[in-house]
Design a protein around this motif. Structure first.
Motif, PDB file in Angstrom:
ATOM      1  N   VAL A 146      33.188 -63.745  51.897  1.00  0.00           N
ATOM      2  CA  VAL A 146      32.551 -65.006  52.167  1.00  0.00           C
ATOM      3  C   VAL A 146      32.428 -65.586  51.120  1.00  0.00           C
ATOM      4  CG1 VAL A 146      31.031 -66.155  53.802  1.00  0.00           C
ATOM      5  CG2 VAL A 146      31.894 -63.567  54.574  1.00  0.00           C
ATOM      6  N   THR A 147      31.394 -65.185  49.729  1.00  0.00           N
ATOM      7  CA  THR A 147      31.186 -65.927  48.783  1.00  0.00           C
ATOM      8  C   THR A 147      32.414 -66.458  47.773  1.00  0.00           C
ATOM      9  OG1 THR A 147      31.069 -63.763  47.933  1.00  0.00           O
ATOM     10  CG2 THR A 147      28.724 -65.428  48.598  1.00  0.00           C
ATOM     11  N   ALA A 148      33.483 -65.316  47.723  1.00  0.00           N
ATOM     12  CA  ALA A 148      34.328 -65.354  46.900  1.00  0.00           C
ATOM     13  C   ALA A 148      34.971 -66.858  47.682  1.00  0.00           C
ATOM     14  CB  ALA A 148      35.539 -64.422  47.025  1.00  0.00           C
ATOM     15  N   VAL A 149      34.940 -67.216  48.646  1.00  0.00           N
ATOM     16  CA  VAL A 149      35.928 -68.323  49.548  1.00  0.00           C
ATOM     17  C   VAL A 149      35.318 -69.129  48.910  1.00  0.00           C
ATOM     18  CG1 VAL A 149      36.932 -69.282  50.896  1.00  0.00           C
ATOM     19  CG2 VAL A 149      37.870 -67.029  51.029  1.00  0.00           C
ATOM     20  N   LEU A 150      33.675 -69.451  49.354  1.00  0.00           N
ATOM     21  CA  LEU A 150      32.896 -70.482  49.591  1.00  0.00           C
ATOM     22  C   LEU A 150      32.989 -70.994  48.489  1.00  0.00           C
ATOM     23  CD1 LEU A 150      29.998 -69.676  51.697  1.00  0.00           C
ATOM     24  CD2 LEU A 150      32.037 -70.904  51.473  1.00  0.00           C
ATOM     25  N   GLY A 151      33.522 -69.754  46.877  1.00  0.00           N
ATOM     26  CA  GLY A 151      33.070 -69.806  45.248  1.00  0.00           C
ATOM     27  C   GLY A 151      34.271 -70.153  44.901  1.00  0.00           C
ATOM     28  N   ALA A 152      35.364 -70.201  45.317  1.00  0.00           N
ATOM     29  CA  ALA A 152      36.610 -70.351  44.952  1.00  0.00           C
ATOM     30  C   ALA A 152      36.847 -71.532  43.963  1.00  0.00           C
ATOM     31  CB  ALA A 152      37.622 -70.121  46.226  1.00  0.00           C
ATOM     32  N   HIS A 153      37.348 -71.728  43.191  1.00  0.00           N
ATOM     33  CA  HIS A 153      37.569 -72.939  42.708  1.00  0.00           C
ATOM     34  C   HIS A 153      38.274 -74.150  43.421  1.00  0.00           C
ATOM     35  CE1 HIS A 153      37.969 -74.900  38.433  1.00  0.00           C
ATOM     36  NE2 HIS A 153      39.083 -75.043  38.634  1.00  0.00           N
ATOM     37  N   ASP A 154      39.363 -73.522  44.494  1.00  0.00           N
ATOM     38  CA  ASP A 154      40.130 -74.978  44.701  1.00  0.00           C
ATOM     39  C   ASP A 154      39.767 -75.031  46.277  1.00  0.00           C
ATOM     40  OD1 ASP A 154      42.922 -73.179  46.309  1.00  0.00           O
ATOM     41  OD2 ASP A 154      40.944 -72.119  45.932  1.00  0.00           O
ATOM     42  N   ALA A 155      38.260 -74.229  46.666  1.00  0.00           N
ATOM     43  CA  ALA A 155      37.782 -74.286  48.087  1.00  0.00           C
ATOM     44  C   ALA A 155      37.733 -75.569  48.486  1.00  0.00           C
ATOM     45  CB  ALA A 155      36.675 -73.967  48.199  1.00  0.00           C
ATOM     46  N   VAL A 156      38.470 -76.179  49.529  1.00  0.00           N
ATOM     47  CA  VAL A 156      37.935 -77.542  50.527  1.00  0.00           C
ATOM     48  C   VAL A 156      37.581 -77.108  51.776  1.00  0.00           C
ATOM     49  CG1 VAL A 156      40.352 -78.521  49.096  1.00  0.00           C
ATOM     50  CG2 VAL A 156      40.693 -77.325  51.209  1.00  0.00           C
ATOM     51  N   THR A 164      35.065 -78.892  73.458  1.00  0.00           N
ATOM     52  CA  THR A 164      34.121 -78.583  74.900  1.00  0.00           C
ATOM     53  C   THR A 164      32.383 -78.932  74.258  1.00  0.00           C
ATOM     54  OG1 THR A 164      34.371 -76.421  73.536  1.00  0.00           O
ATOM     55  CG2 THR A 164      35.839 -76.880  75.944  1.00  0.00           C
ATOM     56  N   GLY A 165      32.769 -79.110  72.969  1.00  0.00           N
ATOM     57  CA  GLY A 165      31.104 -78.753  72.386  1.00  0.00           C
ATOM     58  C   GLY A 165      31.086 -78.629  70.892  1.00  0.00           C
ATOM     59  N   GLY A 166      30.251 -79.167  70.331  1.00  0.00           N
ATOM     60  CA  GLY A 166      30.131 -78.188  68.600  1.00  0.00           C
ATOM     61  C   GLY A 166      30.948 -79.306  67.960  1.00  0.00           C
ATOM     62  N   THR A 167      30.583 -78.508  66.647  1.00  0.00           N
ATOM     63  CA  THR A 167      31.791 -78.765  65.575  1.00  0.00           C
ATOM     64  C   THR A 167      32.645 -77.394  65.350  1.00  0.00           C
ATOM     65  OG1 THR A 167      29.979 -80.750  64.807  1.00  0.00           O
ATOM     66  CG2 THR A 167      31.772 -80.271  63.297  1.00  0.00           C
ATOM     67  N   ALA A 168      33.939 -77.659  64.274  1.00  0.00           N
ATOM     68  CA  ALA A 168      33.803 -76.185  63.897  1.00  0.00           C
ATOM     69  C   ALA A 168      34.411 -76.622  62.535  1.00  0.00           C
ATOM     70  CB  ALA A 168      35.585 -75.868  64.400  1.00  0.00           C
ATOM     71  N   THR A 169      33.386 -75.895  61.188  1.00  0.00           N
ATOM     72  CA  THR A 169      33.860 -76.200  59.667  1.00  0.00           C
ATOM     73  C   THR A 169      34.515 -75.384  59.064  1.00  0.00           C
ATOM     74  OG1 THR A 169      31.839 -77.317  59.926  1.00  0.00           O
ATOM     75  CG2 THR A 169      32.192 -76.674  57.771  1.00  0.00           C
ATOM     76  N   VAL A 170      35.433 -75.290  58.470  1.00  0.00           N
ATOM     77  CA  VAL A 170      36.888 -74.529  57.269  1.00  0.00           C
ATOM     78  C   VAL A 170      35.913 -74.919  56.051  1.00  0.00           C
ATOM     79  CG1 VAL A 170      38.715 -73.628  57.013  1.00  0.00           C
ATOM     80  CG2 VAL A 170      37.993 -73.477  59.402  1.00  0.00           C
ATOM     81  N   VAL A 171      35.974 -73.538  55.118  1.00  0.00           N
ATOM     82  CA  VAL A 171      36.269 -73.900  53.620  1.00  0.00           C
ATOM     83  C   VAL A 171      37.487 -72.839  53.408  1.00  0.00           C
ATOM     84  CG1 VAL A 171      34.865 -73.590  51.788  1.00  0.00           C
ATOM     85  CG2 VAL A 171      33.350 -74.074  53.503  1.00  0.00           C
ATOM     86  N   SER A 173      40.267 -71.395  50.392  1.00  0.00           N
ATOM     87  CA  SER A 173      40.855 -71.198  49.617  1.00  0.00           C
ATOM     88  C   SER A 173      41.965 -71.166  49.634  1.00  0.00           C
ATOM     89  CB  SER A 173      40.047 -69.905  48.712  1.00  0.00           C
ATOM     90  OG  SER A 173      40.982 -70.109  47.546  1.00  0.00           O
ATOM     91  N   HIS A 174      43.060 -72.650  49.369  1.00  0.00           N
ATOM     92  CA  HIS A 174      44.527 -71.952  49.408  1.00  0.00           C
ATOM     93  C   HIS A 174      45.419 -70.852  48.028  1.00  0.00           C
ATOM     94  CE1 HIS A 174      43.923 -76.556  51.200  1.00  0.00           C
ATOM     95  NE2 HIS A 174      44.749 -75.452  52.094  1.00  0.00           N
ATOM     96  N   ARG A 175      44.508 -70.959  46.967  1.00  0.00           N
ATOM     97  CA  ARG A 175      44.655 -69.486  46.606  1.00  0.00           C
ATOM     98  C   ARG A 175      45.070 -68.420  47.032  1.00  0.00           C
ATOM     99  NH1 ARG A 175      43.462 -70.093  40.286  1.00  0.00           N
ATOM    100  NH2 ARG A 175      44.017 -72.533  40.619  1.00  0.00           N
ATOM    101  N   ALA A 176      43.437 -68.529  47.683  1.00  0.00           N
ATOM    102  CA  ALA A 176      43.314 -67.197  48.498  1.00  0.00           C
ATOM    103  C   ALA A 176      43.899 -67.047  49.487  1.00  0.00           C
ATOM    104  CB  ALA A 176      41.102 -66.805  48.289  1.00  0.00           C
ATOM    105  N   ARG A 177      44.181 -67.798  49.717  1.00  0.00           N
ATOM    106  CA  ARG A 177      44.764 -67.813  51.081  1.00  0.00           C
ATOM    107  C   ARG A 177      43.891 -67.398  52.207  1.00  0.00           C
ATOM    108  NH1 ARG A 177      49.912 -69.618  52.610  1.00  0.00           N
ATOM    109  NH2 ARG A 177      51.100 -69.903  50.409  1.00  0.00           N
ATOM    110  N   ALA A 178      42.619 -67.889  52.120  1.00  0.00           N
ATOM    111  CA  ALA A 178      41.623 -67.304  52.968  1.00  0.00           C
ATOM    112  C   ALA A 178      41.163 -68.424  53.764  1.00  0.00           C
ATOM    113  CB  ALA A 178      41.105 -66.175  51.996  1.00  0.00           C
TER     114      ALA A 178
END
Lengths: 258, 218
Positions: A146-156, A164-171, A173-178
């Motif tokens: 998790v931290t690798a993706v969140l800390g990735a240089h290219d994280a968007v 059906t209610g609520g929100t989805a959030t995605v972080v 990293s294209h480089r990590a493909r994760a």
């Protein structure tokens, strides 16, 4: 209602002393987002606890220092953030950077530019990402994926409303493909049903994992690796045991741009 | 790279920062900025750390590690485990320095918060897997302010805090110290002291407020 508020205010001491359990902590932190007075109280009382800490100071063995320095040298740092615990609104964020600019006048231009970027980011990302990061910091800090993706240089960061209610959030990293997926305020499902994630692309749809039941309105974070080109992330409602292929229409679909 | 000009020069090797063990203030004076002395030295070093400045991290370590270790040690007791957690906390400071928000409090408050939280999280997760029962009222008696691990630094801070803690009511003092130095939750404190949960909550708040006012912080 009045009694409820009083109860939360009384919790400020226990909160600052870390004497609250996880549920109380999450509830109080939600309350903090909307209570300026409480944030001021927390700030002042935390300074008092810092003095309690200073009063207990012990000189560490000298040989602990060098290994710590060496470890730091190979640890990637997180970029300046999106939303921190106590800065719920853009105006506070601007002031934060104004403060830094005063400390180092020659950086004022850089800081001002950064402030604009961060304000925009704060609007786009919203508070739930802050809450997610807070939770990651406290509960999932050992989860290096998790931290690798969140800390990735290219994280968007991508967010979308769930039909059906609520929100989805995605972080992502294209480089990590994760990516790291988090659901906020998703509609609670009966025990026999669960949310399932899918990667849908030119080659078909493949299962990307069952979303564990949410706690305090937060589902995940869940790491999905090996994302292929052209794939989208979809979330469907399935039997709790999971499905081999989606059996219902997606309640949210995120274009990953990969 | 503009970040390199502020605080500590990026080119400084941490080995060049001349630190005398046990005198964190010496570290602050070597921070390299024109006049970094005073309470903001830690914060200045921390903002340089946020830009990847390793020499500044040495300064942060020297100023913050004693309070981190002391706090963690109070809660965890085990010396080796405490040293490990201290290092983890300092590395977390390195990793997340850019997330520090001066508007939310001082650098010292932020770092000691990370330390305290991590120690408490560690204790609670161990408790969940082991013996929650074993923490008896007898253990609580050991947690008073004057219980000294070994090399607690004699300092003005310590004297001042002792005096201010003496100014609290007994219930306020016990509630605050059991939570902060003992790592107990307010529910556990209520049980240890045999008082209502609501009473403990308000004593923690009132005790901390009185402590804050006595210490002249905020």
């Amino acid at each position: 209602m009045r009694e409820r508020r009083t109860g939360l205010h009384a919790l400020v001491g226990a909160y600052v002393l870390d004497a609250v359990e996880d549920g109380d902590r999450a509830e109080f932190e939600r309350h903090l987002l909307t209570c300026d007075q409480c944030r001021d109280d927390v700030r002042g009382l935390r300074e008092a606890t810092a003095r309690l800490a200073a009063a207990a100071a012990i000189t560490p063995r000298p040989d602990l220092r060098q290994p710590t320095m060496q470890a730091a040298a190979v640890i990637r740092q997180l970029p300046p953030a999106v939303a921190s615990e106590h800065t719920a609104t853009p105006p506070r964020r601007v002031r934060w950077h104004a403060g830094r600019a005063i400390a180092r006048p020659w950086l004022a231009g850089v800081a001002a530019g950064l402030a604009v970027v961060l304000v925009v980011a704060a609007v786009v990302i919203g508070l739930h990402v802050g809450a997610m990061q807070e939770r990651l910091a406290t509960q999932d800090r050992r989860d290096s994926a998790v931290t690798a993706v969140l800390g990735a240089h290219d994280a968007v960061i991508l967010t979308a409303a769930v039909s059906t209610g609520g929100t989805a959030t995605v972080v992502m990293s294209h480089r990590a493909r994760a990516l790291v997926f988090t659901g906020n305020g998703l509609t609670r499902l009966p025990g026999v049903m669960a949310y399932e994630l899918w990667l849908a692309g030119p080659a078909g749809v493949r299962a990307a994992g069952m979303l564990p039941p949410g706690r305090h309105g937060m589902s995940g974070p869940m790491v999905v690796g090996g994302v292929a080109g052209g794939e989208q992330l979809e979330l469907t409602v399935e039997p709790a045991s999971g499905s081999r292929q989606p059996t219902t229409s997606p309640v949210v679909r995120l274009v990953l741009g990969i | 790279m503009p970040g390199g000009q502020a605080g500590v020069r990026a080119g400084d090797e941490y080995g060049n920062v001349d630190i005398v063990a046990g005198s964190p203030a010496d570290g602050a004076r070597s921070a390299g900025r024109a006049n970094p002395a005073g309470p903001d030295a830690l914060q200045l070093a921390l903002s340089a750390v946020a830009r990847g400045d390793e020499a500044a991290f040495a300064v942060v370590y020297d100023r913050a590690a004693p309070a981190v270790l002391g706090t963690v040690r109070r809660i965890l007791r085990n010396p080796a485990q405490s040293e490990e957690v201290m290092q983890e906390v300092l590395l977390e400071v390195w990793r997340t320095a850019a997330r520090f928000d001066p508007a939310a409090g001082s650098a010292a408050a932020w770092i000691t918060m990370l330390a305290h939280r991590r120690a408490v999280d560690r204790v609670r997760s161990e408790q969940r897997s082991a013996q929650r029962e074993a923490r008896s009222a007898a253990a609580a008696a050991e947690v008073g302010f004057d219980e000294v691990a070994e090399a607690v630094e004699a300092s003005l801070d310590r004297e001042r805090v002792r005096r201010c803690l003496d100014g609290l009511t007994e219930l306020q003092r016990e509630s605050v110290t059991l939570a902060y130095y003992g790592g107990y939750s307010y529910r556990e404190v209520a049980q240890l002291l045999g008082v209502a949960v609501g009473t403990v909550k308000t004593r923690m708040r009132d005790g901390l407020i009185r402590l804050r006012d006595c210490l002249g912080v905020d």
